[in-house]
Motif scaffolding. Structure first.
Motif, short mmCIF file in Angstrom:
data_model
loop_
_atom_site.label_atom_id
_atom_site.label_comp_id
_atom_site.label_asym_id
_atom_site.label_seq_id
_atom_site.Cartn_x
_atom_site.Cartn_y
_atom_site.Cartn_z
N ILE A 36 4.90 1.96 1.00
CA ILE A 36 5.87 2.36 -0.04
C ILE A 36 6.63 3.60 0.42
CG2 ILE A 36 6.08 3.34 -2.36
CD1 ILE A 36 3.66 1.53 -3.12
N LEU A 37 5.92 4.58 0.91
CA LEU A 37 6.55 5.83 1.34
C LEU A 37 7.43 5.63 2.58
CD1 LEU A 37 3.51 8.17 0.71
CD2 LEU A 37 5.68 8.18 -0.56
N ASP A 94 0.85 -1.19 0.00
CA ASP A 94 0.00 0.00 0.00
C ASP A 94 0.89 1.24 0.00
OD1 ASP A 94 0.63 0.85 2.72
OD2 ASP A 94 -0.74 -0.70 3.42
N GLU A 95 0.30 2.37 -0.32
CA GLU A 95 1.07 3.60 -0.51
C GLU A 95 1.79 4.05 0.75
OE1 GLU A 95 -1.39 6.48 -2.50
OE2 GLU A 95 -1.61 5.17 -4.25
N GLU A 96 1.17 3.88 1.90
CA GLU A 96 1.81 4.28 3.16
C GLU A 96 3.10 3.48 3.38
OE1 GLU A 96 0.77 3.99 7.85
OE2 GLU A 96 -0.81 4.77 6.54
N VAL A 125 0.94 4.89 -11.18
CA VAL A 125 0.75 5.03 -9.73
C VAL A 125 -0.31 6.10 -9.51
CG1 VAL A 125 3.13 4.36 -9.22
CG2 VAL A 125 2.58 6.77 -9.43
N SER A 126 -0.85 6.12 -8.33
CA SER A 126 -1.89 7.11 -8.07
C SER A 126 -1.30 8.52 -8.05
CB SER A 126 -2.57 6.84 -6.72
OG SER A 126 -1.70 7.20 -5.65
N GLU A 153 3.23 12.56 -3.10
CA GLU A 153 3.92 12.29 -1.83
C GLU A 153 5.36 11.82 -2.06
OE1 GLU A 153 2.85 13.25 1.05
OE2 GLU A 153 0.98 13.91 0.14
N THR A 154 5.60 11.09 -3.14
CA THR A 154 6.97 10.67 -3.46
C THR A 154 7.81 11.88 -3.81
OG1 THR A 154 6.18 8.51 -4.23
CG2 THR A 154 8.38 9.17 -4.92
N GLN A 191 -1.80 10.72 -5.83
CA GLN A 191 -1.35 11.01 -4.47
C GLN A 191 0.02 10.40 -4.19
OE1 GLN A 191 -2.98 13.25 -2.71
NE2 GLN A 191 -1.31 13.20 -1.23
N LEU A 192 0.27 9.19 -4.69
CA LEU A 192 1.58 8.57 -4.47
C LEU A 192 2.66 9.35 -5.20
CD1 LEU A 192 3.34 6.43 -3.20
CD2 LEU A 192 2.83 4.94 -5.16
N PRO A 233 9.00 6.25 -8.89
CA PRO A 233 7.72 5.66 -9.26
C PRO A 233 7.75 5.28 -10.74
CG PRO A 233 7.41 7.76 -8.15
CD PRO A 233 8.87 7.63 -8.44
#
Length: 92
Positions: free
Chosen positions: A7-8, A3-5, A39-40, A46-47, A42-43, A33
């Motif tokens: 990944i970050l 999940d994105e959390e 990817v989304s 945030e990346t 948001q991702l 990414p």
């Protein structure tokens, strides 16, 4: 697939453990990414924020195949570069 959390958080852990920003260092971390449309939004945002915060590079791929161009056109009605510009986070 993580999940994105996760990944970050794992990306940040890698930066903290391995990135060496000193002059001439051969040990640099870049966040990457796969592509702006795989990817989304948001991702990607945030990346980019994470990369900026830690002073590491951000790398992505764009328009590598005809399939990707067709996907962007059918999904967004835009060419891959236009999707990237459309989805790029604003900085202020």
């Amino acid at each position: 697939v993580q999940d994105e959390e996760r990944i970050l958080s794992e990306s940040e852990a890698v930066i903290r453990r391995f990135h060496d920003p000193s002059t001439g260092s051969m040990r640099r971390v870049a966040l990457a990414p796969c592509s702006p449309f795989s990817v989304s939004k948001q991702l990607m945002i945030e990346t980019a924020r994470l990369a900026r915060r830690h002073g590491v590079r951000l790398h992505t791929h764009l328009a590598e195949t005809a399939d990707e161009e067709e996907y962007c056109l059918s999904t967004y009605g835009l060419l891959p570069l236009e999707v990237k510009r459309f989805r790029r986070p604003r900085t202020r």
